[in-house]
Design an enzyme around this catalytic site. Sequence first.
Site, mmCIF file in Angstrom:
data_model
loop_
_atom_site.group_PDB
_atom_site.id
_atom_site.type_symbol
_atom_site.label_atom_id
_atom_site.label_comp_id
_atom_site.label_asym_id
_atom_site.label_seq_id
_atom_site.Cartn_x
_atom_site.Cartn_y
_atom_site.Cartn_z
ATOM 1 N N PHE A 173 0.857 -1.190 0.000
ATOM 2 C CA PHE A 173 0.000 0.000 0.000
ATOM 3 C C PHE A 173 0.891 1.237 0.000
ATOM 4 C CE2 PHE A 173 -2.337 3.536 1.771
ATOM 5 C CZ PHE A 173 -3.502 3.487 1.023
ATOM 6 N N ASP A 258 9.369 2.822 1.674
ATOM 7 C CA ASP A 258 8.174 3.558 2.107
ATOM 8 C C ASP A 258 8.035 3.352 3.607
ATOM 9 O OD1 ASP A 258 5.661 4.429 2.839
ATOM 10 O OD2 ASP A 258 4.658 3.652 1.048
ATOM 11 N N LYS A 287 2.722 9.873 7.969
ATOM 12 C CA LYS A 287 1.877 9.624 9.136
ATOM 13 C C LYS A 287 2.327 10.255 10.468
ATOM 14 C CE LYS A 287 -0.976 5.885 7.536
ATOM 15 N NZ LYS A 287 -0.607 5.248 6.276
HETATM 16 C C1 LIG Z 1 -0.823 5.480 4.870
HETATM 17 C C2 LIG Z 1 0.243 5.065 3.943
HETATM 18 C C3 LIG Z 1 0.468 5.746 2.730
HETATM 19 C C4 LIG Z 1 -0.427 6.860 2.257
HETATM 20 O O1 LIG Z 1 -0.387 7.963 3.094
HETATM 21 P P1 LIG Z 1 -1.540 9.086 2.988
HETATM 22 O O2 LIG Z 1 -1.060 10.154 3.901
HETATM 23 O O3 LIG Z 1 -2.813 8.443 3.395
HETATM 24 O O4 LIG Z 1 -1.575 9.528 1.578
HETATM 25 C C5 LIG Z 1 1.523 5.332 1.959
HETATM 26 N N1 LIG Z 1 2.327 4.331 2.329
HETATM 27 C C6 LIG Z 1 2.149 3.660 3.479
HETATM 28 C C7 LIG Z 1 3.082 2.558 3.851
HETATM 29 C C8 LIG Z 1 1.090 3.988 4.328
HETATM 30 O O5 LIG Z 1 0.884 3.304 5.460
#
Ligand SMILES: *Cc1c(COP(=O)(O)O)cnc(C)c1O
Length: 440
Positions: A173, A258, A287
């Site tokens: 994700f 990420d 986050k």
């Molecule tokens: C939440 C998340 C995203 C997306 O972040 P948003 O601020 O919702 O756009 C991308 N990568 C990972 C691993 C995430 O947990």
Amino acid sequence: MSSGTPDNQAGPAPTAVSGTATAAAVTGTGTGQQWLARYGESLLGVFGSPQRVLVRGAGSLVWDADGKEYLDLLGGIAVNALGHAHPFVTSVISSQLATLGHVSNFFTSPTQIALAEKLLMLSAAPAGSKVFFANSGTEANEAAFKLARAHGKANSVPGGPARTTILALEGAFHGRTMGALALTAKQAYREPFEPMPAGVKHLPFNDVDALRAALDGTVAALIIEPIQGEAGVRPLSPEYLRAARELTTRAGALLILDEVQTGVGRTGDWFAGTAAGITPDAMTLAKGLGGGFPIGALVTFGEAPSQLLSAGQHGTTFGGNPVATAAALATLHVLESQDVLANVRTVGALLADGLARTDGVTEVRAFGLLIGFDLAQPVAAAVVTAALEAGFIINAPRPNTIRLAPPLILTAGQAASFLAALPALIEHASAPQSAEGAIS
Ligand SMILES: *Cc1c(COP(=O)(O)O)cnc(C)c1O
């Protein structure tokens, strides 16, 4: 929309707007039910029906519009690193906003520069490393996507195949905007919006051989989450992470981590990748970084990746603004000066231990205060509902998986209160009548 309280009539008169005020002065008040009815009439339905209307928070506790208290074990999905309304963060944000709130990237500000320096220091980034600020995780990953393509363009063999492919993993994700969505694996998120941006391939999770086979001269980058959060807290093995570093280097591709969910102390280390001994070419954050204030970042490691995007090739209006960067600086300051990461490790271990001993829990995957646990039956959604009734906010990323990502300041006592309540919640959710969602 009437609640009958005097507050409800306290809308601001245009001629009398001055001084301090609460948001209630501009929203009015209402019961949870009244607010949710208005929500249904005014907000796009992409989130379904929200579980509650929350009006106030303090530390790891929040209260809804009807005055009910909850222990927040989700932390706004791994966002509220210092819980709610942290006094130091609140004070820094307020005073920055009262001094200088936004300037655009035609200008810079001390908080932006100091935050970039701080992130480079915490991530032990080598000389020449740089930072780009965005407003969210998906935006940080869009910047990483463009970084990968720029790397591919700069490193294609003349006359040879274009180096445009970006590799990601099954279960990944990376966000909901089109570039990040192309990197995200879940079909249900992608299919309604096809065609996706081209050139992304998904590889099997934790499979070194598949990675080795995929890394040919067309690959610009590999993007991975050290621990897949949305997939239910699934870690890549240390061997895979090491192999990913070695194999991408050998193939001339970038390794992008990420760390939007895993970064900034969540796992008990500053970053999950660097804790595993991996120095990536780029890392994305969001986050927890702003302690609840929206901010994202792309960190590029070393000279070469940091020179790929030149003036005019990427940009943002809001990204890195004084308030957002002040919020992140304040958050990092508290995390560091109060040794909050030690608390993450202690309370995380306590939760992991207790969960492993809980009837009906079949597997626990705990990394500091990012915790996934599986249930014997696919009743996670019913457990979430029962938990809410009992005053706990948790989350079900999979039908049989619960995720916890509480504030990093969660206390041992708060963790224990959840562990004490959990057996009854699982039992209740597993009972036949829970199919109708009844909570007695
Ligand atoms: C939440 C998340 C995203 C997306 O972040 P948003 O601020 O919702 O756009 C991308 N990568 C990972 C691993 C995430 O947990």
